[in-house]
Design an enzyme around this catalytic site. Structure first.
Site, PDB file in Angstrom:
ATOM      1  N   TRP A 170      33.034   7.183 -59.934  1.00 48.84           N
ATOM      2  CA  TRP A 170      32.883   5.881 -59.244  1.00 48.84           C
ATOM      3  C   TRP A 170      33.236   4.717 -60.155  1.00 48.84           C
ATOM      4  O   TRP A 170      33.288   3.577 -59.690  1.00 48.84           O
ATOM      5  CB  TRP A 170      31.443   5.724 -58.730  1.00 48.84           C
ATOM      6  N   LYS A 171      33.419   4.984 -61.435  1.00 48.35           N
ATOM      7  CA  LYS A 171      33.694   3.912 -62.401  1.00 48.35           C
ATOM      8  C   LYS A 171      32.604   2.819 -62.290  1.00 48.35           C
ATOM      9  O   LYS A 171      31.470   3.149 -61.976  1.00 48.35           O
ATOM     10  CB  LYS A 171      35.101   3.349 -62.205  1.00 48.35           C
TER      11      LYS A 171
ATOM     12  N   HIS B 175      37.801   9.616 -70.871  1.00 50.37           N
ATOM     13  CA  HIS B 175      38.603   9.039 -69.785  1.00 50.37           C
ATOM     14  C   HIS B 175      39.564   8.015 -70.398  1.00 50.37           C
ATOM     15  O   HIS B 175      39.211   7.321 -71.347  1.00 50.37           O
ATOM     16  CB  HIS B 175      37.684   8.377 -68.752  1.00 50.37           C
TER      17      HIS B 175
ATOM     18  N   SER C  43      45.341   9.450 -58.663  1.00 52.12           N
ATOM     19  CA  SER C  43      45.777   9.142 -57.293  1.00 52.12           C
ATOM     20  C   SER C  43      45.685  10.332 -56.345  1.00 52.12           C
ATOM     21  O   SER C  43      46.547  10.518 -55.481  1.00 52.12           O
ATOM     22  CB  SER C  43      47.201   8.566 -57.311  1.00 52.12           C
TER      23      SER C  43
ATOM     24  N   GLY D 184      39.119   9.225 -58.601  1.00 51.97           N
ATOM     25  CA  GLY D 184      38.559   7.898 -58.825  1.00 51.97           C
ATOM     26  C   GLY D 184      38.362   7.165 -57.512  1.00 51.97           C
ATOM     27  O   GLY D 184      37.370   7.367 -56.796  1.00 51.97           O
TER      28      GLY D 184
HETATM   29  C1  PEP Z   1      40.239   8.393 -62.485  1.00 55.10           C
HETATM   30  O1  PEP Z   1      39.888   7.265 -62.770  1.00 55.10           O
HETATM   31  O2  PEP Z   1      39.785   9.358 -63.126  1.00 55.10           O
HETATM   32  C2  PEP Z   1      41.178   8.572 -61.395  1.00 55.10           C
HETATM   33  C3  PEP Z   1      41.773   9.724 -61.271  1.00 55.10           C
HETATM   34  O3  PEP Z   1      41.379   7.487 -60.574  1.00 55.10           O
HETATM   35  P1  PEP Z   1      42.232   7.466 -59.195  1.00 55.10           P
HETATM   36  O4  PEP Z   1      41.870   8.700 -58.431  1.00 55.10           O
HETATM   37  O5  PEP Z   1      41.815   6.214 -58.524  1.00 55.10           O
HETATM   38  O6  PEP Z   1      43.676   7.473 -59.593  1.00 55.10           O
END
Ligand code: PEP
Length: 254
Positions: free
Chosen positions: A10-11, A99, A213, A234
């Site tokens: 979730w950051k 990360h 993504s 993410g």
């Molecule tokens: C992440 O931050 O680990 C990530 C994969 O983000 P997203 O899925 O938004 O690209």
């Protein structure tokens, strides 16, 4: 073969109301995705509230909760930091380390990531160790060398297929809507597994997640790739419906 792991990051997003809402939404759909393991790493502030809400919904044993980072030490004069033991104390079972946003924003080196991963194992957590090349490194043809260096430098002593997961997250694919070609992902995962094999046993069963993504629309294709044992998600993990749709797209494994 191991069950696929779908891990959400979730950051720095979410307040207690979001934990309540997401736990309810997860409870509605989790029965459909019994073939995968689920883990959510909310902000540290929500580890405990989310755990409580998952308990209240009767799905705490179906959705693991983890941290997004930890300090290498057990405790001490490290203002603002959180130790792996503190995450475990809140009921966390996993922690993401290395990360790319930590490596970039906080200057974390492979050695620091390794120390954090070792802290995770010390506290009884599963370490999810992130590696991945930048766009410039990819353009320079350095992807596999970067991955080999990061895996060799970041894997903790004592890593096993049970206590350690690797997440391959190309930096340029995170939050951009871009993904590598399927051939490139398969090649990267094979290279990561080969490097990990120098440091741990039985890497056939090592979970290597793809991250960058992953969305409901591309999850089936990505999760079916050779050597891909799950996803680190993410943006799309912030809505339970999308997170569950990604999990539903994962292949069933024993
Ligand atoms: C992440 O931050 O680990 C990530 C994969 O983000 P997203 O899925 O938004 O690209």
């Amino acid at each position: 073969m191991n069950k696929v792991l779908i891990a959400g990051n979730w950051k720095m997003n979410g307040l207690t109301g979001d934990a309540t809402r997401e736990a309810a939404a997860l409870a509605d759909g989790v029965a459909e995705v019994a073939h995968v393991l689920l883990m959510i790493a909310p902000p540290t502030t929500l580890i405990h509230p989310l755990r409580i809400k998952l308990f209240e919904r009767g799905i705490a044993d179906r959705v693991a909760v983890g941290g997004q980072d930890c300090h290498a030490e057990v405790n001490g004069a490290h203002t603002g930091d959180v130790s792996a033991e503190m995450i475990a104390d809140l009921g966390g079972s996993h922690v993401i380390v290395g990360h790319s946003e930590r490596r970039t924003d906080h200057g974390e080196s492979d050695a620091m990531v390794k120390a954090k991963a070792e802290a995770a194992l010390r506290a009884g957590l599963v370490a999810i160790v992130c590696v991945g090349e930048t766009e410039a490194e990819r353009r320079g043809g350095e992807t596999l060398a970067v991955l080999a260096r990061q895996v060799a430098g970041s894997l903790p002593e004592g890593a096993t297929v049970k206590n350690t997961v690797i997440a391959y997250e190309p930096v340029w694919a995170i939050g951009t809507g871009l993904t590598p070609s399927t051939d490139d992902i398969v090649e990267a995962h094979a290279a990561i597994r080969a490097t990990a094999a120098d440091r741990m046993d039985a890497t056939d069963n090592l979970r290597i997640l793809y991250g960058g993504s992953v969305k409901p629309g591309n999850a089936a294709e990505l999760l079916a790739l050779d050597g891909v044992d799950g996803a680190l998600v993410g943006g799309a993990s912030l809505k339970a419906a999308d997170f569950l749709a990604i999990a539903a797209a994962a292949p069933a494994r024993a």
